[in-house]
Motif scaffolding. Sequence first.
Motif, PDB file in Angstrom:
ATOM      1  N   LEU A   1       4.028  -0.227   8.717  1.00  0.00           N
ATOM      2  CA  LEU A   1       5.040  -1.268   8.496  1.00  0.00           C
ATOM      3  C   LEU A   1       6.015  -1.346   9.669  1.00  0.00           C
ATOM      4  O   LEU A   1       6.317  -2.437  10.165  1.00  0.00           O
ATOM      5  CB  LEU A   1       5.777  -0.971   7.180  1.00  0.00           C
ATOM      6  CG  LEU A   1       6.838  -1.961   6.744  1.00  0.00           C
ATOM      7  CD1 LEU A   1       6.257  -3.357   6.541  1.00  0.00           C
ATOM      8  CD2 LEU A   1       7.518  -1.508   5.440  1.00  0.00           C
TER       9      LEU A   1
ATOM     10  N   ALA B   1       0.830  -1.212   0.000  1.00  0.00           N
ATOM     11  CA  ALA B   1       0.000   0.000   0.000  1.00  0.00           C
ATOM     12  C   ALA B   1       0.861   1.257   0.000  1.00  0.00           C
ATOM     13  O   ALA B   1       1.962   1.269   0.536  1.00  0.00           O
ATOM     14  CB  ALA B   1      -0.908  -0.003   1.229  1.00  0.00           C
TER      15      ALA B   1
ATOM     16  N   LYS C   1      12.617  -0.468   9.436  1.00  0.00           N
ATOM     17  CA  LYS C   1      11.233  -0.896   9.654  1.00  0.00           C
ATOM     18  C   LYS C   1      11.126  -2.373  10.040  1.00  0.00           C
ATOM     19  O   LYS C   1      10.037  -2.914  10.167  1.00  0.00           O
ATOM     20  CB  LYS C   1      10.397  -0.621   8.396  1.00  0.00           C
ATOM     21  CG  LYS C   1      10.361   0.879   8.023  1.00  0.00           C
ATOM     22  CD  LYS C   1       9.237   1.188   7.056  1.00  0.00           C
ATOM     23  CE  LYS C   1       9.305   2.633   6.569  1.00  0.00           C
ATOM     24  NZ  LYS C   1       8.009   3.151   6.140  1.00  0.00           N
TER      25      LYS C   1
HETATM   26  N1  CTP Z   1       4.414   2.588   5.022  1.00  0.00           N
HETATM   27  C1  CTP Z   1       3.614   2.335   6.114  1.00  0.00           C
HETATM   28  N2  CTP Z   1       3.092   3.376   6.821  1.00  0.00           N
HETATM   29  C2  CTP Z   1       3.344   4.642   6.470  1.00  0.00           C
HETATM   30  C3  CTP Z   1       4.166   4.896   5.332  1.00  0.00           C
HETATM   31  C4  CTP Z   1       4.679   3.852   4.637  1.00  0.00           C
HETATM   32  O1  CTP Z   1       3.386   1.179   6.446  1.00  0.00           O
HETATM   33  N3  CTP Z   1       2.830   5.631   7.172  1.00  0.00           N
HETATM   34  C5  CTP Z   1       5.005   1.441   4.291  1.00  0.00           C
HETATM   35  C6  CTP Z   1       4.628   1.325   2.831  1.00  0.00           C
HETATM   36  O2  CTP Z   1       3.501   0.506   2.654  1.00  0.00           O
HETATM   37  C7  CTP Z   1       5.869   0.680   2.230  1.00  0.00           C
HETATM   38  C8  CTP Z   1       6.988   1.190   3.108  1.00  0.00           C
HETATM   39  O3  CTP Z   1       6.390   1.618   4.316  1.00  0.00           O
HETATM   40  O4  CTP Z   1       5.835  -0.739   2.344  1.00  0.00           O
HETATM   41  C9  CTP Z   1       7.810   2.301   2.530  1.00  0.00           C
HETATM   42  O5  CTP Z   1       7.033   3.374   2.209  1.00  0.00           O
HETATM   43  P1  CTP Z   1       7.655   4.716   1.552  1.00  0.00           P
HETATM   44  O6  CTP Z   1       6.519   5.639   1.331  1.00  0.00           O
HETATM   45  O7  CTP Z   1       8.559   4.414   0.429  1.00  0.00           O
HETATM   46  O8  CTP Z   1       8.574   5.206   2.654  1.00  0.00           O
HETATM   47  P2  CTP Z   1       8.312   6.087   3.906  1.00  0.00           P
HETATM   48  O9  CTP Z   1       8.238   5.228   5.081  1.00  0.00           O
HETATM   49  O10 CTP Z   1       7.152   6.978   3.685  1.00  0.00           O
HETATM   50  O11 CTP Z   1       9.676   6.844   3.953  1.00  0.00           O
HETATM   51  P3  CTP Z   1      10.095   8.186   3.248  1.00  0.00           P
HETATM   52  O12 CTP Z   1       8.948   9.116   3.415  1.00  0.00           O
HETATM   53  O13 CTP Z   1      11.318   8.537   3.965  1.00  0.00           O
HETATM   54  O14 CTP Z   1      10.351   7.856   1.800  1.00  0.00           O
END
Ligand code: CTP
Length: 397
Positions: A306, A272, A339
């Motif tokens: 996550l 997601a 994570k």
């Molecule tokens: N994810 C999550 N919860 C959030 C944001 C992201 O579980 N609030 C999960 C996404 O589903 C994905 C992973 O974390 O599997 C990475 O998401 P990404 O958007 O690439 O990274 P971010 O955690 O948002 O990091 P950044 O903003 O530094 O890129």
Amino acid sequence: MKGTYRILIGITGGIAAYKVPHLIRLLKKKGAEVKVVITKGARGLVGEETLRTVSGNPVYSDDLSLYDMDHIRLSEWADLFLICPSTANTIAKIAHGIADNLLSTLALSIPETKLMLSPAMNTVMWENQATRNNIQTLKDRGISVLPVGSGELACGVCGEGRMIEPEQIAEVAISFLGKSDILKGKKVLISSGPTEEPLDPVRVITNRSSGKMGAALARQAMLMGADVTFVSGRACHSLPSGVKVIDVVTAEQMQTALCEHFKTADICVMAAAVSDYRPVNYFSDKIQRNENGNITIELTPNPDILAGLGKVKGNRFLVGFSLESSAGVQRAIAKMEKKGCDMIIYNRAETSLGLSTNRVTILGKDGFCEELPVLSKDETARIILQRIAERLIGAHA
Ligand code: CTP
């Protein structure tokens, strides 16, 4: 590999029907038991006595006197319903749920993950937009549609539309059946699509995720025998029946659903695109235009779902996605560690967002790194799940 695979072959009215007795021989040599169902249009193209003899079973058709079991029992019997050749007409019927003969009734009564079609038709029919759309519909539902070959066609022209050779069909059918057990008994939890954070009754903060990658993962996990729960933000997805779908809207709703189902999951894939922020205030009345200038919306961080699952992961296999807008394998690896994931799928916005194809790199906490070429999302999903399954088998070996 399990004992005998039970393959039901459906023959429709394409000239390539004459190749099916050879295909049956090949499949039987590979250890499959074969039964045949034939349409009226195919009956003049291949000898039923030949089919009966090579398969060693009765041939089923619309002729009621030939039935010795009803369509439900026949579809329960089969591990795979392989329709070859599959005409444009039969493809259209399956795409639209039309059941007007025994073969199309069987196609409607068998789980779609057990369906495989090997199309054969004239080039113009193959290229017709109606056929293209029907084939896309079938693929979106998780039905395997084999490619066609090109060469001389029965109508005398040269072009695309030939049924691929029986040797290739036999190979694909047997490996399809061999693969389908790899996640048997495993509970796979998949999150997919965008989340939406409401600002007022008509406006939301969201992103451009289509949910196609998550849906492909769900379809492929089903094909591999998994028990699939799919937690999805608002996205159009066509999934095989049997996938348990939980629709959510906001990141917090997604977190609640995932935490609940994570308890019993063996594998969790977070595909997601979760909104990192949500508005601090929800306006119960539609926000009015400010004639005097800018307005400011204050945002507060959403939970990192996550990372939260990573903290309570235990023996579960946890996979994240890392979408970066520029090259960033190192960022993805850092994210996997931060994570608490076992694996992270690194992809770039420009080669994935909203598209039907994807270009990913699979990164494992064991140092595994596999860069995949541009592939359909289903093919990408299949390889990701295969790598997960290999690691699970390795862990229990
Ligand atoms: N994810 C999550 N919860 C959030 C944001 C992201 O579980 N609030 C999960 C996404 O589903 C994905 C992973 O974390 O599997 C990475 O998401 P990404 O958007 O690439 O990274 P971010 O955690 O948002 O990091 P950044 O903003 O530094 O890129």
